[in-house]
Design a protein around this motif. Structure first.
Motif, PDB file in Angstrom:
ATOM      1  N   TYR A   1       0.748  -1.351   0.238  1.00 52.84           N
ATOM      2  CA  TYR A   1      -0.303   0.170  -0.393  1.00 52.84           C
ATOM      3  C   TYR A   1       0.772   1.380  -0.085  1.00 52.84           C
ATOM      4  CZ  TYR A   1      -3.861  -2.983   1.059  1.00 52.84           C
ATOM      5  OH  TYR A   1      -4.970  -4.059   1.777  1.00 52.84           O
TER       6      TYR A   1
ATOM      7  N   ALA B   1      -8.647   1.577  -2.511  1.00 48.11           N
ATOM      8  CA  ALA B   1      -7.927   0.671  -1.078  1.00 48.11           C
ATOM      9  C   ALA B   1      -7.753   1.053   0.324  1.00 48.11           C
ATOM     10  CB  ALA B   1      -6.628   2.413  -1.731  1.00 48.11           C
TER      11      ALA B   1
ATOM     12  N   PHE C   1      -8.042  -2.663   2.536  1.00 48.50           N
ATOM     13  CA  PHE C   1      -6.985  -1.747   4.177  1.00 48.50           C
ATOM     14  C   PHE C   1      -7.702  -2.632   4.942  1.00 48.50           C
ATOM     15  CE2 PHE C   1      -4.139   0.155   6.666  1.00 48.50           C
ATOM     16  CZ  PHE C   1      -3.241  -0.814   6.931  1.00 48.50           C
TER      17      PHE C   1
END
Length: 416
Positions: A344, A392, A396
């Motif tokens: 990430y 994203a 996560f």
């Protein structure tokens, strides 16, 4: 050009738009105040989303909404955010965290089956204190920090908090004590600032949240005619309020690199051009990562009250006095390892805004994930987070929930 995104991010972005429609009032203002028609409509839609994804849905006495996925163990890993907005606010603040939590928990259940620990998604009520002066109501209730006397708090229409709760169908049972089954809380939220965007990061791992000292100051004078009352016979609260603002700002400028101070609301009664005011009310919002400056702010407010009081009566109400908090170190470590493993684009960050996590962190292990706010804009109808950053964020959050709620006890944690 249409942005390509996976099905989880697609569902979230579509749900953000759908639920935003519940916050548009009849006069066109965007505001979802807690225990209003707009809030009731949002709760109904959130219930529908939760139920459609197989969650057991319930509300507590004060109106926090939960979607529950029962695990093999009774300990609860909770995720979510708040559902209310400020006046003329945006559609991502709070609600993005609720919708991302619904999708993350539901998609993990679909892929991995029953979690090891019970998972609950929460949509907190009255975080913003935009209707009532009672900030972080929902999260404080979970911590056992909400008191019955607060039910007498009034909104601008003189409706009590307790009455508003009952009108929306809450407060049917006695107020409960602190939750004893909550093992961990994690909140995804927009950054509400421009740091992530400037640094070109998609994920912020929050390590700490600033302290907040917020309240209202009332200046009581005597209403009279503006033309026939000589200056030396007046009890005008406006000059005292103006000096209070000026001196508070001067004090804040002396600590300008370590705190922020805002007077964001000023009410003058009766508010006519030819009438000396009877009462002035102003708000203050002081934030700092340093506990000693939060304490100094409280002392400064009291000093100004004593020095400016005389013919004008001054009273202070402080509904929010929250110290700076460090978020759970173990959780930060887990996030750091997951971010590295998952490649990430991330950084560690301190939150300059207050959140429900700030309250919960004082009672339970708590962590936060930030996703970028375009141009750092928030508490504004132009608030926006890009689809790729939402994608994203949901991935996560999924990774963190899988690690903390789906992984069986005794298995190898954080394996590389």
């Amino acid at each position: 050009m249409e942005v390509q995104m996976d099905k989880q991010a697609k569902w979230i972005t579509e749900a953000v738009e759908a639920i935003a429609e519940t916050a548009v009032k009849e006069d066109g203002e965007y505001w979802r105040g807690t225990y209003t028609r707009e809030d009731d409509n949002a709760v109904a839609l959130l219930k529908k989303y939760m139920e459609s994804k197989g969650m057991e849905v319930y509300s507590d006495a004060v109106g926090n909404l939960f979607g529950r996925i029962t695990g093999n163990r009774p300990e609860v890993v909770m995720t979510g955010s708040h559902r209310d907005t400020v006046r003329r606010g945006g559609k991502y603040d709070g609600m993005l965290g609720v919708l991302t939590a619904i999708e993350a928990a539901a998609s993990l259940t679909e892929e991995l089956g029953k979690p090891e620990k019970t998972v609950e998604v929460v949509a907190f009520c009255e975080e913003e204190s935009s209707r009532f002066p009672t900030s972080y109501l929902g999260s404080r209730y979970l911590c056992g920090e909400f008191s019955e006397r607060e039910l007498a708090d009034l909104d601008d229409d003189a409706i009590t908090l307790g009455e508003a709760m009952k009108r929306s169908g809450y407060l049917k049972e006695a107020l409960a004590d602190k939750r004893t089954d909550l093992e961990r809380f994690v909140e995804l939220h927009i950054e509400q600032g421009g740091v992530l965007e400037r640094e070109q990061k998609q994920i912020g791992i929050v390590t700490a949240i600033v302290g907040l000292f917020c309240g209202e100051v009332y200046f009581k004078g005597h209403q009279n005619h503006a033309g026939t009352t000589p200056m030396y016979m007046r009890k005008d609260p406006m000059p005292a309020a103006a000096e209070f603002i000026y001196r508070l700002n001067q004090w804040a400028m002396g600590h300008q690199y370590d705190l922020v101070c805002t007077v964001g609301k000023l009410n003058i009664k009766p508010g006519n051009t030819n009438v000396i005011a009877d009462e002035v009310m102003l708000t203050f919002d002081i934030r700092s990562p340093k506990a000693e400056l939060i304490q100094e702010a409280a002392a400064m407010i009291e000093t100004l009250k004593k020095e400016l009081e005389g013919d004008i009566e001054i009273s202070v109400a402080v509904p929010c006095d929250e110290p700076p908090v460090a978020l759970d170190e173990e959780g930060v470590t887990i996030m750091d390892l997951l971010a590295q493993k998952g490649n990430y684009n991330y950084m560690k960050i301190t939150s300059g805004a207050g959140h429900d996590s700030q309250v919960l962190a004082q009672a339970f292990p708590t962590n936060m994930i930030f996703v970028p706010s375009v141009r750092g804009i928030s508490h504004n109808e132009k608030e926006f987070t890009r689809a790729e950053d939402i994608e994203a964020g949901v991935h996560f959050l999924r990774d963190f929930l899988q690690e903390t709620a789906w992984k069986k006890l005794g298995s190898d944690n954080h394996e590389q």
